[in-house]
Design a protein around this motif. Sequence first.
Motif, PDB file in Angstrom:
ATOM      1  N   GLU A 170       0.434  -4.741  -1.637  1.00 31.85           N
ATOM      2  CA  GLU A 170      -0.729  -5.360  -2.280  1.00 31.85           C
ATOM      3  C   GLU A 170      -0.639  -6.879  -2.196  1.00 31.85           C
ATOM      4  OE1 GLU A 170      -2.125  -2.193  -5.506  1.00 31.85           O
ATOM      5  OE2 GLU A 170      -0.119  -2.940  -5.860  1.00 31.85           O
ATOM      6  N   ARG A 193       2.738   2.317  -4.802  1.00 29.15           N
ATOM      7  CA  ARG A 193       3.156   3.613  -4.265  1.00 29.15           C
ATOM      8  C   ARG A 193       2.658   3.755  -2.827  1.00 29.15           C
ATOM      9  NH1 ARG A 193       2.452   7.981  -9.098  1.00 29.15           N
ATOM     10  NH2 ARG A 193       3.554   9.259  -7.570  1.00 29.15           N
ATOM     11  N   HIS A 226      -2.357   0.389   2.893  1.00 29.90           N
ATOM     12  CA  HIS A 226      -1.741   1.700   2.654  1.00 29.90           C
ATOM     13  C   HIS A 226      -0.940   2.170   3.858  1.00 29.90           C
ATOM     14  CE1 HIS A 226      -4.001   2.550  -1.043  1.00 29.90           C
ATOM     15  NE2 HIS A 226      -4.992   1.899  -0.471  1.00 29.90           N
ATOM     16  N   PRO A 283      -7.144   7.376  -0.300  1.00 25.80           N
ATOM     17  CA  PRO A 283      -7.513   6.684  -1.543  1.00 25.80           C
ATOM     18  C   PRO A 283      -8.991   6.871  -1.936  1.00 25.80           C
ATOM     19  CG  PRO A 283      -6.293   5.219  -0.096  1.00 25.80           C
ATOM     20  CD  PRO A 283      -6.549   6.462   0.692  1.00 25.80           C
ATOM     21  N   SER A 288      -5.241  -4.023  -0.586  1.00 24.97           N
ATOM     22  CA  SER A 288      -4.173  -3.020  -0.478  1.00 24.97           C
ATOM     23  C   SER A 288      -4.030  -2.571   0.971  1.00 24.97           C
ATOM     24  CB  SER A 288      -4.521  -1.773  -1.303  1.00 24.97           C
ATOM     25  OG  SER A 288      -4.465  -2.045  -2.672  1.00 24.97           O
ATOM     26  N   ILE A 306      -2.155  11.453  -7.269  1.00 27.03           N
ATOM     27  CA  ILE A 306      -2.010  10.701  -6.014  1.00 27.03           C
ATOM     28  C   ILE A 306      -2.395  11.627  -4.852  1.00 27.03           C
ATOM     29  CG2 ILE A 306      -0.304   9.644  -4.436  1.00 27.03           C
ATOM     30  CD1 ILE A 306      -0.996   7.799  -6.787  1.00 27.03           C
ATOM     31  N   VAL A 307      -3.300  11.143  -4.014  1.00 28.96           N
ATOM     32  CA  VAL A 307      -3.738  11.924  -2.849  1.00 28.96           C
ATOM     33  C   VAL A 307      -3.599  11.058  -1.587  1.00 28.96           C
ATOM     34  CG1 VAL A 307      -5.334  13.456  -4.104  1.00 28.96           C
ATOM     35  CG2 VAL A 307      -6.162  11.238  -3.258  1.00 28.96           C
ATOM     36  N   GLU A 322      -7.665  -1.668   2.089  1.00 28.65           N
ATOM     37  CA  GLU A 322      -8.693  -1.493   1.047  1.00 28.65           C
ATOM     38  C   GLU A 322      -8.978  -2.845   0.405  1.00 28.65           C
ATOM     39  OE1 GLU A 322      -7.248   1.243  -1.903  1.00 28.65           O
ATOM     40  OE2 GLU A 322      -9.170   1.344  -2.954  1.00 28.65           O
ATOM     41  N   SER A 353      -6.860  -1.212 -13.730  1.00 28.31           N
ATOM     42  CA  SER A 353      -6.509  -0.639 -12.423  1.00 28.31           C
ATOM     43  C   SER A 353      -6.318  -1.711 -11.350  1.00 28.31           C
ATOM     44  CB  SER A 353      -7.646   0.300 -11.998  1.00 28.31           C
ATOM     45  OG  SER A 353      -7.479   0.718 -10.670  1.00 28.31           O
ATOM     46  N   GLY A 354      -5.595  -1.328 -10.312  1.00 28.49           N
ATOM     47  CA  GLY A 354      -5.468  -2.211  -9.152  1.00 28.49           C
ATOM     48  C   GLY A 354      -6.702  -2.149  -8.259  1.00 28.49           C
ATOM     49  N   ASP A 361      -4.131   3.314 -16.887  1.00 32.55           N
ATOM     50  CA  ASP A 361      -4.164   3.013 -15.468  1.00 32.55           C
ATOM     51  C   ASP A 361      -4.992   4.127 -14.801  1.00 32.55           C
ATOM     52  OD1 ASP A 361      -3.117   2.205 -12.847  1.00 32.55           O
ATOM     53  OD2 ASP A 361      -1.833   3.969 -13.016  1.00 32.55           O
ATOM     54  N   TYR A 362      -5.418   3.953 -13.566  1.00 31.00           N
ATOM     55  CA  TYR A 362      -6.229   5.016 -12.949  1.00 31.00           C
ATOM     56  C   TYR A 362      -5.405   5.908 -11.987  1.00 31.00           C
ATOM     57  CZ  TYR A 362      -9.781   7.703 -10.711  1.00 31.00           C
ATOM     58  OH  TYR A 362     -10.498   8.779 -10.245  1.00 31.00           O
ATOM     59  N   ASP A 363      -5.053   5.373 -10.801  1.00 35.48           N
ATOM     60  CA  ASP A 363      -4.396   6.213  -9.787  1.00 35.48           C
ATOM     61  C   ASP A 363      -3.019   6.675 -10.255  1.00 35.48           C
ATOM     62  OD1 ASP A 363      -6.014   6.165  -7.113  1.00 35.48           O
ATOM     63  OD2 ASP A 363      -6.170   4.152  -7.955  1.00 35.48           O
ATOM     64  N   ARG A 374       0.885   5.338   3.414  1.00 38.08           N
ATOM     65  CA  ARG A 374       1.198   6.739   3.063  1.00 38.08           C
ATOM     66  C   ARG A 374       1.045   7.681   4.266  1.00 38.08           C
ATOM     67  NH1 ARG A 374       2.077   9.377  -1.401  1.00 38.08           N
ATOM     68  NH2 ARG A 374       1.678   7.523  -2.644  1.00 38.08           N
ATOM     69  N   ASN A 389      -9.954  -4.692  -2.619  1.00 35.49           N
ATOM     70  CA  ASN A 389     -10.080  -4.481  -4.065  1.00 35.49           C
ATOM     71  C   ASN A 389     -10.647  -5.717  -4.770  1.00 35.49           C
ATOM     72  OD1 ASN A 389      -9.194  -1.831  -4.064  1.00 35.49           O
ATOM     73  ND2 ASN A 389      -7.047  -2.409  -4.165  1.00 35.49           N
ATOM     74  N   LYS A 437      -1.446  -7.177 -15.197  1.00 38.58           N
ATOM     75  CA  LYS A 437      -1.974  -6.161 -16.105  1.00 38.58           C
ATOM     76  C   LYS A 437      -1.548  -6.422 -17.564  1.00 38.58           C
ATOM     77  CE  LYS A 437      -2.631  -2.207 -12.994  1.00 38.58           C
ATOM     78  NZ  LYS A 437      -2.325  -0.776 -12.825  1.00 38.58           N
TER      79      LYS A 437
HETATM   80  O1  LIG Z   1      -3.527   0.421 -10.745  1.00 43.14           O
HETATM   81  P1  LIG Z   1      -3.932   1.734 -10.168  1.00 43.14           P
HETATM   82  O2  LIG Z   1      -5.220   2.251 -10.698  1.00 43.14           O
HETATM   83  O3  LIG Z   1      -2.829   2.756 -10.238  1.00 43.14           O
HETATM   84  O4  LIG Z   1      -4.163   1.413  -8.609  1.00 43.14           O
HETATM   85  C1  LIG Z   1      -3.035   1.160  -7.761  1.00 43.14           C
HETATM   86  C2  LIG Z   1      -3.403   1.488  -6.328  1.00 43.14           C
HETATM   87  O5  LIG Z   1      -3.916   2.829  -6.378  1.00 43.14           O
HETATM   88  C3  LIG Z   1      -4.474   3.358  -5.194  1.00 43.14           C
HETATM   89  O6  LIG Z   1      -3.437   3.689  -4.302  1.00 43.14           O
HETATM   90  C4  LIG Z   1      -2.578   4.724  -4.767  1.00 43.14           C
HETATM   91  O7  LIG Z   1      -3.341   5.942  -4.932  1.00 43.14           O
HETATM   92  C5  LIG Z   1      -3.904   6.464  -3.691  1.00 43.14           C
HETATM   93  C6  LIG Z   1      -4.758   7.660  -4.056  1.00 43.14           C
HETATM   94  O8  LIG Z   1      -4.033   8.633  -4.746  1.00 43.14           O
HETATM   95  C7  LIG Z   1      -2.769   6.794  -2.726  1.00 43.14           C
HETATM   96  O9  LIG Z   1      -3.303   7.307  -1.509  1.00 43.14           O
HETATM   97  C8  LIG Z   1      -1.944   5.527  -2.461  1.00 43.14           C
HETATM   98  O10 LIG Z   1      -0.842   5.839  -1.638  1.00 43.14           O
HETATM   99  C9  LIG Z   1      -1.438   4.939  -3.789  1.00 43.14           C
HETATM  100  O11 LIG Z   1      -0.770   3.708  -3.564  1.00 43.14           O
HETATM  101  C10 LIG Z   1      -5.475   2.417  -4.587  1.00 43.14           C
HETATM  102  O12 LIG Z   1      -5.945   2.942  -3.370  1.00 43.14           O
HETATM  103  C11 LIG Z   1      -4.903   1.028  -4.413  1.00 43.14           C
HETATM  104  O13 LIG Z   1      -5.882   0.150  -3.922  1.00 43.14           O
HETATM  105  C12 LIG Z   1      -4.478   0.547  -5.802  1.00 43.14           C
HETATM  106  O14 LIG Z   1      -3.975  -0.767  -5.715  1.00 43.14           O
END
Ligand SMILES: O=P(O)(O)OC[C@H]1O[C@H](O[C@H]2O[C@H](CO)[C@@H](O)[C@H](O)[C@H]2O)[C@H](O)[C@@H](O)[C@@H]1O
Length: 289
Positions: free
Chosen positions: A197, A193, A161, A41, A159, A37-38, A152, A67-68, A29-31, A163, A154, A206
């Motif tokens: 979505e 997180r 957010h 995004p 997404s 996590i920052v 965002e 990744s999402g 996975d990426y994030d 946060r 995708n 996934k």
């Molecule tokens: O499947 P992933 O690669 O884990 O992607 C899932 C979501 O990740 C991102 O959001 C998350 O990370 C951000 C940066 O650290 C953080 O700010 C946010 O609160 C997290 O939810 C991405 O921006 C999303 O679009 C993805 O769906």
Amino acid sequence: MQLKYPSAIASFEQIANFAKGKRIALFLDYDGTLSPIVENPDNAFMSDVMRSTVKKVAKYFPTAIISGRSRDKVYEFVGLTELYYAGSHGMDIVGPVRQSTSDDHPNCIESTDTQGNEVNLFQPAREFLPMIDEVFSSLVKSTEEIKGATVENNKFCVSVHYRNVDEDKWKAVWECVEDVIKKYPRLRLTLGRKVLEIRPTINWDKGKALVFLLESLGLSNCDDVLPIYVGDDRTDEDAFKILRERNCGYGILVSKSPKESNAYYSLRDPSEVMEFLKSLVMWKKSSAQ
Ligand SMILES: O=P(O)(O)OC[C@H]1O[C@H](O[C@H]2O[C@H](CO)[C@@H](O)[C@H](O)[C@H]2O)[C@H](O)[C@@H](O)[C@@H]1O
């Protein structure tokens, strides 16, 4: 579902013993897994040392990112041509030309990548593109008054957010999302997180993307293949679940605290993910001698 899992680092010998004589396939996975996590995004950069570790690991094991994010965005962050990429929670896959055609995937087309290699492009939610763009625009508009909320695109999912939104305004974010998606019965809401979505209701996630990639790579035989999937989020559970149900491979949850999960092992954060990947490379090098 379990709540506690042994550390994949402390259990490395056990994993390595099980991997003897098998080909490991890695899914990352990426994030939250390769990048910390920052708050913003757009700033979820991967460190150079993580990038070079992933590059090394991909030299020894077929490696894919699931990744999402949109596939383009995650490729922009990772920038390694030697990997396979699945964006939009697996709804946008560029993988090898499929060796196994055991099941029919009508949305799978042969294409060429930027390096001129023959690849397979699989986009099972293609017909949803205009709808997703429409929803993205509506959400940008409806959340614009909520300080800190960002939306965002995708590609095959959106997404929202929260946060950076004050907690007393989280409900307002939910309401904006609910108001928009109630007009689209073919879209559903999943949680990540601090992110809501919105994605198509198609039966694809996934976990399905993981199976699809294993088949594409000719690695769906559990007797001699060990898939390992590393992820931190709820959407990664679909992949952990598939591995558990098939009794084939390991899910590794990236989390500092115990959570309900279908994973087998855990790692605390991206730095432990890197340590684990480095151990895999060292083990492979030493067992090849
Ligand atoms: O499947 P992933 O690669 O884990 O992607 C899932 C979501 O990740 C991102 O959001 C998350 O990370 C951000 C940066 O650290 C953080 O700010 C946010 O609160 C997290 O939810 C991405 O921006 C999303 O679009 C993805 O769906």
